[in-house]
Motif scaffolding. Structure first.
Motif, PDB file in Angstrom:
ATOM      1  N   LEU A 113      60.035  39.083  39.666  1.00 25.52           N
ATOM      2  CA  LEU A 113      58.713  39.099  39.039  1.00 25.52           C
ATOM      3  C   LEU A 113      57.763  38.147  39.751  1.00 25.52           C
ATOM      4  O   LEU A 113      56.579  38.449  39.906  1.00 25.52           O
ATOM      5  CB  LEU A 113      58.829  38.738  37.557  1.00 25.52           C
ATOM      6  N   LEU A 114      58.267  37.022  40.220  1.00 26.06           N
ATOM      7  CA  LEU A 114      57.407  36.084  40.950  1.00 26.06           C
ATOM      8  C   LEU A 114      56.939  36.682  42.268  1.00 26.06           C
ATOM      9  O   LEU A 114      55.799  36.491  42.676  1.00 26.06           O
ATOM     10  CB  LEU A 114      58.139  34.771  41.189  1.00 26.06           C
ATOM     11  N   GLY A 115      57.815  37.423  42.941  1.00 29.04           N
ATOM     12  CA  GLY A 115      57.414  38.082  44.179  1.00 29.04           C
ATOM     13  C   GLY A 115      56.386  39.170  43.929  1.00 29.04           C
ATOM     14  O   GLY A 115      55.452  39.359  44.709  1.00 29.04           O
ATOM     15  N   LEU A 116      56.532  39.876  42.823  1.00 32.42           N
ATOM     16  CA  LEU A 116      55.603  40.944  42.474  1.00 32.42           C
ATOM     17  C   LEU A 116      54.239  40.396  42.088  1.00 32.42           C
ATOM     18  O   LEU A 116      53.206  40.939  42.480  1.00 32.42           O
ATOM     19  CB  LEU A 116      56.180  41.772  41.320  1.00 32.42           C
ATOM     20  N   THR A 117      54.225  39.289  41.343  1.00 30.97           N
ATOM     21  CA  THR A 117      52.956  38.751  40.871  1.00 30.97           C
ATOM     22  C   THR A 117      52.202  37.971  41.935  1.00 30.97           C
ATOM     23  O   THR A 117      51.050  37.629  41.734  1.00 30.97           O
ATOM     24  CB  THR A 117      53.174  37.835  39.650  1.00 30.97           C
ATOM     25  N   SER A 118      52.834  37.675  43.051  1.00 29.30           N
ATOM     26  CA  SER A 118      52.117  36.959  44.107  1.00 29.30           C
ATOM     27  C   SER A 118      51.199  37.890  44.901  1.00 29.30           C
ATOM     28  O   SER A 118      50.402  37.432  45.704  1.00 29.30           O
ATOM     29  CB  SER A 118      53.103  36.266  45.043  1.00 29.30           C
ATOM     30  N   GLU A 119      51.306  39.187  44.695  1.00 30.74           N
ATOM     31  CA  GLU A 119      50.433  40.144  45.374  1.00 30.74           C
ATOM     32  C   GLU A 119      49.040  40.107  44.746  1.00 30.74           C
ATOM     33  O   GLU A 119      48.897  40.050  43.532  1.00 30.74           O
ATOM     34  CB  GLU A 119      50.997  41.563  45.262  1.00 30.74           C
ATOM     35  N   THR A 120      48.013  40.154  45.567  1.00 32.24           N
ATOM     36  CA  THR A 120      46.643  40.078  45.055  1.00 32.24           C
ATOM     37  C   THR A 120      46.100  41.428  44.601  1.00 32.24           C
ATOM     38  O   THR A 120      45.024  41.473  44.012  1.00 32.24           O
ATOM     39  CB  THR A 120      45.701  39.498  46.124  1.00 32.24           C
ATOM     40  N   ILE A 121      46.826  42.502  44.833  1.00 31.39           N
ATOM     41  CA  ILE A 121      46.327  43.826  44.435  1.00 31.39           C
ATOM     42  C   ILE A 121      46.177  43.918  42.918  1.00 31.39           C
ATOM     43  O   ILE A 121      45.272  44.591  42.422  1.00 31.39           O
ATOM     44  CB  ILE A 121      47.224  44.959  44.998  1.00 31.39           C
ATOM     45  N   PHE A 122      47.032  43.236  42.167  1.00 33.55           N
ATOM     46  CA  PHE A 122      46.909  43.269  40.714  1.00 33.55           C
ATOM     47  C   PHE A 122      45.623  42.596  40.256  1.00 33.55           C
ATOM     48  O   PHE A 122      45.010  43.018  39.285  1.00 33.55           O
ATOM     49  CB  PHE A 122      48.123  42.614  40.048  1.00 33.55           C
ATOM     50  N   GLY A 123      45.200  41.554  40.939  1.00 31.06           N
ATOM     51  CA  GLY A 123      43.937  40.905  40.619  1.00 31.06           C
ATOM     52  C   GLY A 123      42.747  41.793  40.908  1.00 31.06           C
ATOM     53  O   GLY A 123      41.784  41.832  40.147  1.00 31.06           O
ATOM     54  N   VAL A 124      42.806  42.512  42.015  1.00 30.85           N
ATOM     55  CA  VAL A 124      41.720  43.436  42.365  1.00 30.85           C
ATOM     56  C   VAL A 124      41.634  44.546  41.321  1.00 30.85           C
ATOM     57  O   VAL A 124      40.545  44.887  40.833  1.00 30.85           O
ATOM     58  CB  VAL A 124      41.930  44.012  43.782  1.00 30.85           C
ATOM     59  N   VAL A 125      42.769  45.105  40.941  1.00 28.97           N
ATOM     60  CA  VAL A 125      42.780  46.164  39.924  1.00 28.97           C
ATOM     61  C   VAL A 125      42.327  45.609  38.579  1.00 28.97           C
ATOM     62  O   VAL A 125      41.592  46.285  37.839  1.00 28.97           O
ATOM     63  CB  VAL A 125      44.182  46.805  39.827  1.00 28.97           C
ATOM     64  N   ALA A 126      42.718  44.383  38.249  1.00 27.22           N
ATOM     65  CA  ALA A 126      42.296  43.776  36.986  1.00 27.22           C
ATOM     66  C   ALA A 126      40.786  43.589  36.944  1.00 27.22           C
ATOM     67  O   ALA A 126      40.137  43.902  35.940  1.00 27.22           O
ATOM     68  CB  ALA A 126      43.006  42.441  36.783  1.00 27.22           C
ATOM     69  N   GLY A 127      40.200  43.078  38.009  1.00 27.99           N
ATOM     70  CA  GLY A 127      38.749  42.900  38.049  1.00 27.99           C
ATOM     71  C   GLY A 127      38.009  44.219  38.009  1.00 27.99           C
ATOM     72  O   GLY A 127      37.004  44.369  37.312  1.00 27.99           O
ATOM     73  N   LEU A 128      38.509  45.199  38.741  1.00 27.45           N
ATOM     74  CA  LEU A 128      37.890  46.524  38.765  1.00 27.45           C
ATOM     75  C   LEU A 128      37.921  47.170  37.394  1.00 27.45           C
ATOM     76  O   LEU A 128      36.894  47.630  36.886  1.00 27.45           O
ATOM     77  CB  LEU A 128      38.614  47.401  39.790  1.00 27.45           C
ATOM     78  N   THR A 129      39.078  47.179  36.760  1.00 30.98           N
ATOM     79  CA  THR A 129      39.179  47.849  35.457  1.00 30.98           C
ATOM     80  C   THR A 129      38.533  47.043  34.341  1.00 30.98           C
ATOM     81  O   THR A 129      38.121  47.621  33.338  1.00 30.98           O
ATOM     82  CB  THR A 129      40.648  48.139  35.109  1.00 30.98           C
ATOM     83  N   LEU A 130      38.414  45.728  34.513  1.00 27.14           N
ATOM     84  CA  LEU A 130      37.699  44.935  33.512  1.00 27.14           C
ATOM     85  C   LEU A 130      36.236  45.345  33.448  1.00 27.14           C
ATOM     86  O   LEU A 130      35.689  45.579  32.363  1.00 27.14           O
ATOM     87  CB  LEU A 130      37.829  43.446  33.831  1.00 27.14           C
ATOM     88  N   ILE A 131      35.606  45.464  34.600  1.00 24.55           N
ATOM     89  CA  ILE A 131      34.201  45.879  34.629  1.00 24.55           C
ATOM     90  C   ILE A 131      34.054  47.327  34.152  1.00 24.55           C
ATOM     91  O   ILE A 131      33.157  47.650  33.375  1.00 24.55           O
ATOM     92  CB  ILE A 131      33.618  45.705  36.043  1.00 24.55           C
ATOM     93  N   LEU A 132      34.949  48.197  34.594  1.00 21.10           N
ATOM     94  CA  LEU A 132      34.857  49.597  34.202  1.00 21.10           C
ATOM     95  C   LEU A 132      35.168  49.804  32.727  1.00 21.10           C
ATOM     96  O   LEU A 132      34.714  50.790  32.133  1.00 21.10           O
ATOM     97  CB  LEU A 132      35.784  50.465  35.055  1.00 21.10           C
ATOM     98  N   SER A 133      35.925  48.914  32.110  1.00 24.28           N
ATOM     99  CA  SER A 133      36.192  49.046  30.680  1.00 24.28           C
ATOM    100  C   SER A 133      35.055  48.477  29.834  1.00 24.28           C
ATOM    101  O   SER A 133      34.936  48.797  28.664  1.00 24.28           O
ATOM    102  CB  SER A 133      37.514  48.383  30.304  1.00 24.28           C
ATOM    103  N   LEU A 134      34.220  47.635  30.416  1.00 23.85           N
ATOM    104  CA  LEU A 134      33.097  47.064  29.674  1.00 23.85           C
ATOM    105  C   LEU A 134      31.833  47.905  29.759  1.00 23.85           C
ATOM    106  O   LEU A 134      31.033  47.918  28.818  1.00 23.85           O
ATOM    107  CB  LEU A 134      32.796  45.656  30.180  1.00 23.85           C
TER     108      LEU A 134
END
Length: 139
Positions: A113-134
């Motif tokens: 899980l630590l190796g998976l969460t170190s990827e920045t793609i999840f942050g990009v998707v989180a920021g993208l979907t945060l704006i699109l959900s608002l």
């Protein structure tokens, strides 16, 4: 008709210049945090800046999809995509930030899980979907 075409071209070029500035700024901030982390042997600032800058990049990319800035909350997108991606993005920085609290909870620090969460793609998707959900992004 010509004015609308000129305006769209100007908007696309402006977005690209802004995107390059955001990438340059996030790279500079991440490099400064990496230098600070290597000097102080504290990895937490680098982990936090990496997570936050990836969320900002995703939020900026979301501007491409917005047709209008009409506030409309999309609960399904927020719950099913944004919250899990934010959790995966912020999981490792929180673990690194609170080691004393989590001494007895070592089972939370799984290497996979630590190796998976170190990827920045999840942050990009989180920021993208945060704006699109608002905001409303479809016509």
């Amino acid at each position: 008709m010509r004015k609308k075409s000129d305006w769209q071209l100007f908007a696309k070029i402006s977005w690209m210049i802004g995107f390059l500035l955001v990438i340059f700024g996030s790279t500079t901030i991440n490099n400064q945090a990496k230098v600070l982390a290597s000097a102080t042997y504290n990895l937490a600032p680098y982990l936090w800046t990496s997570a936050i800058t990836s969320i900002i990049i995703g939020a900026y990319i979301a501007l491409l999809f917005l047709k209008q800035l009409k506030l409309k909350f999309n609960l399904g997108l927020f719950v099913c995509v944004t919250i899990p991606c934010l959790t995966l993005t912020l999981y490792y920085p929180i673990l690194a930030f609170t080691p004393a609290f989590l001494e007895n909870l070592e089972f939370l620090a799984l290497p996979q899980l630590l190796g998976l969460t170190s990827e920045t793609i999840f942050g990009v998707v989180a920021g993208l979907t945060l704006i699109l959900s608002l905001f409303q992004w479809r016509e």
